[in-house]
Structure formats: structure tokens, C-alpha cells
Motif scaffolding. Structure first.
Motif: not given
Length: 355
Positions: A7, A24, A28, A31, A66, A70
Motif C-alpha cells: 500500500i 493519497k 485509493e 489503486y 486507508i 478498501y
């Protein structure tokens, strides 16, 4: 088989950090969509079977910056492939590892968390470029304990220009306070890496072997068992199985920006540019390792850990050198393996045996 995902996002860049980390900037969603494609592709490519993945490690960057939502699709994809007693580790920063985030990640499946504390001292934290403080470290550890996580690691950095006996004793006194809450400790001596804020500032590293030895001895007196040059565990059950797999030369899959994998004497590198990775997450640059490469890795990784080096993998000249080191008590021998009793000498011993 072992599995790693990277990450790359962080709230800020630390002064010593050479890992791929980015702000970021609303990447996010795209990705993680790419990461999911990457994972599915690798599972199929390497013909991974159900229950085959023994360890799963979420590293960074800062995974805790994050939102846990996610990660849901990642765990949904990987769940059938995870073994019954799988070790699932996740890195986190003290300032972003809230109780709700840790609970959500535990509900997804993580059973081991690693906090990047690096120091308890305010001036040293500022020097390293960290954005948390001592109270935040204590709070993060309490949060992990409240969430029911029983396998907790803490990262520290030492051998900086700020480290003297007084500073290390300060770190040790705080470690003693939180000792009941942690099962594992990673203590890294500072390395000056290119393309970091510390690059070319060699004076920022202390290079004090006596202080390093002092710190390691004190950690063992606190009840931590050293099983690798930078890793300490309360007992053999709480050693990091994922890292041990690297040192043993086991196969592992790496997914995500700038991730690395290893399979059947080949190393696989993903794209190191975010846009390129999102566009083609399955891309890999493949490095084929020859017998000399593999021999060197076996020596360096084995001598810096309790894994040791296999006698059968040494040639005649190396065996002669190993016997000499054995007589000088710089190596130990057991069950057809040579072991290093002083990890601070690991690189020197490996270079001697490989020369």
C-alpha cells in the motif's frame, strides 16, 4: 506459498524512508481496483490452490491511512486461498490506527499488527520526520489490545546521531512500560538510503557497534528473544512467520506498486510508477537468479537469522572456512547447519565465506 501486498500511500514522507510512498490524492479507488486485478492474475498465473497461502502481509507505505472498506474486496478474493492457521499481518502508524480502524481490519481477518513507532523521544521523532508522539504510540497499543489483537509488533530505529546510552535507556524504559502489550519488536539500525531526505548525510548515522551491542543486550534482558539481526520476539510462537519465509528462501507473491515476488529462482518486480501500475497491474519485470546469486542470498539471509546455512550448500572451500569459524566460536553447528551466534557480524561472516 506466502503473499505480500504493498500500500504505497502515506500522510507524510519520513526522512529515512526509501520505500515507495505517495500522498493519497484520491487514488485509493483506482489503486485498489488495479490491486484486485493484480491479485487475481497472480493467483491464476501461479496456480495457487485453496488453503495454500500460509502468511499474508499488508505493508507500505502506511496501510492504516486507508479506510478499511478498501481492503474488503482484497480479503474476499484471498479468503479461500488462506490456510486455516494463516498469519495475517498489517503495518500501521500510531496516529492513524484508530480503534474503529483496527476493529474493522481485525473483522476482515488480520491477526497481527505492526506499529511504526520508531522512537518514544520527541526530538528523535522530529529528527526522523515522524508525525506522532509518545502518547499516540501508547494509545495505538491500547486500541490494538481493546480490539482483541494479541500479536503486536513495535518498530524502533536506533544508531542515529541522536543515540547515546542515555537516549537508548530512555527508549528501553518506555519499552518496559508497554512490554505487556507487545509480543514482538523490530529494532532497525538506521541506514542512509539514496533519494531520501537523509541521503548523503552520513553523519546522521552514529556507527557505534558498542551502543548497538548494548541495546541488543538490554532488549534480551527485557525478555525478547533475538531471532534475526533486527527482530526480537517474546517467544518462538510470536516470531513473524512471513519474514521467516523470506529468510528461508521460500516462494512468495508480491502485488502492488513496487512490490517484489520470488518463485522458483526468479524475482518478479511490479511497476514502480503509480500511473503505469494502475494501467497494467499484471506487468512484471523478471530477474532470473543464477546459482551464485542464490548461494549469496542463502549465506546472507541464513547468517543474519536463526535459519542458519545448510552444510550441503557449501562447497569444499566454504566448508573449510566454516570449520575455521567453528573453532573460533564465530559459528555454531547443529543438525547439519551452521548458525551465527552474533548477528552483528553476519555480513562480515557471509562475505568471508563467499570470497
Amino acid at each position: 506459498m506466502h503473499f505480500y501486498i504493498h500500500i504505497p500511500f502515506c500522510e507524510s514522507k519520513c526522512n529515512y524512508c526509501a520505500f515507495t510512498s505517495l500522498k493519497k490524492d484520491n487514488y485509493e479507488k483506482s489503486y485498489f481496483q488495479a490491486l484486485n486485478k493484480d491479485i487475481n492474475f497472480q493467483l491464476e498465473k501461479f496456480n495457487i490452490k485453496y488453503n495454500q497461502i500460509k502468511t499474508f502481509f499488508i505493508g507500505g507505505g502506511t496501510p492504516s491511512c486507508i479506510d478499511a472498506k478498501y481492503y474488503e474486496s482484497i480479503f474476499k478474493t484471498l479468503h479461500p486461498y488462506l490456510s486455516q492457521n494463516v498469519e495475517i499481518s498489517c503495518e500501521a502508524n500510531p496516529n492513524s490506527a484508530t480503534l474503529n480502524w483496527i476493529k474493522a481490519m481485525k473483522n476482515l481477518g488480520i491477526n497481527r499488527i505492526s506499529f511504526g513507532a520508531q522512537s518514544f523521544h520527541p526530538k528523535k521523532l522530529k529528527f526522523l520526520g515522524r508525525i506522532h508522539n509518545q502518547d499516540t504510540i501508547f494509545k495505538a497499543l491500547e486500541n490494538a489490545d481493546k480490539a482483541g489483537l494479541k500479536n503486536i509488533n513495535l518498530d524502533l530505529i536506533y544508531d542515529t546521531k541522536m543515540d547515546d546510552k542515555k537516549m537508548l535507556e530512555f527508549e528501553l524504559s518506555n519499552l518496559e512500560k508497554i512490554k505487556p502489550l507487545i509480543t514482538h519488536l523490530s529494532a532497525y539500525n538506521l541506514t542512509i538510503e539514496p533519494k531520501t531526505a537523509f541521503a548523503k548525510k552520513e553523519n546522521f548515522k552514529k556507527n557505534a557497534p558498542n551502543l548497538m551491542k548494548f541495546f541488543i543486550q538490554k532488549l534480551t534482558h527485557l525478555g525478547f528473544f533475538q531471532y534475526e539481526i533486527s527482530n526480537f520476539s517474546k517467544n518462538k510462537n510470536t516470531m513473524c512467520k512471513h519474514n521467516l519465509s523470506y529468510w528461508k528462501g521460500n516462494n512468495y507473491i508480491g502485488c502492488g506498486l513496487s512490490a517484489v515476488g520470488f518463485y522458483k529462482n526468479q524475482r518478479f518486480y511490479t511497476a514502480n510508477n503509480l500511473k503505469s501500475y494502475i494501467e497494467n497491474p499484471a506487468f512484471r519485470n523478471v530477474e532470473k537468479l543464477n546459482s551464485k546469486n542464490l548461494e549469496l542470498e542463502h549465506l546472507f539471509l541464513g547468517l543474519r537469522s536463526i535459519v542458519g546455512i545448510q552444510e550441503k550448500k557449501l562447497d569444499f572451500k566454504q566448508k573449510e572456512k566454516a570449520l575455521l569459524l567453528l573453532k573460533e566460536k564465530k559459528l555454531k553447528y547443529e543438525k547439519k547447519r551452521y548458525f551465527n551466534p552474533n548477528f552483528l557480524l553476519s555480513d562480515e561472516l557471509a562475505l568471508y565465506l563467499s570470497s
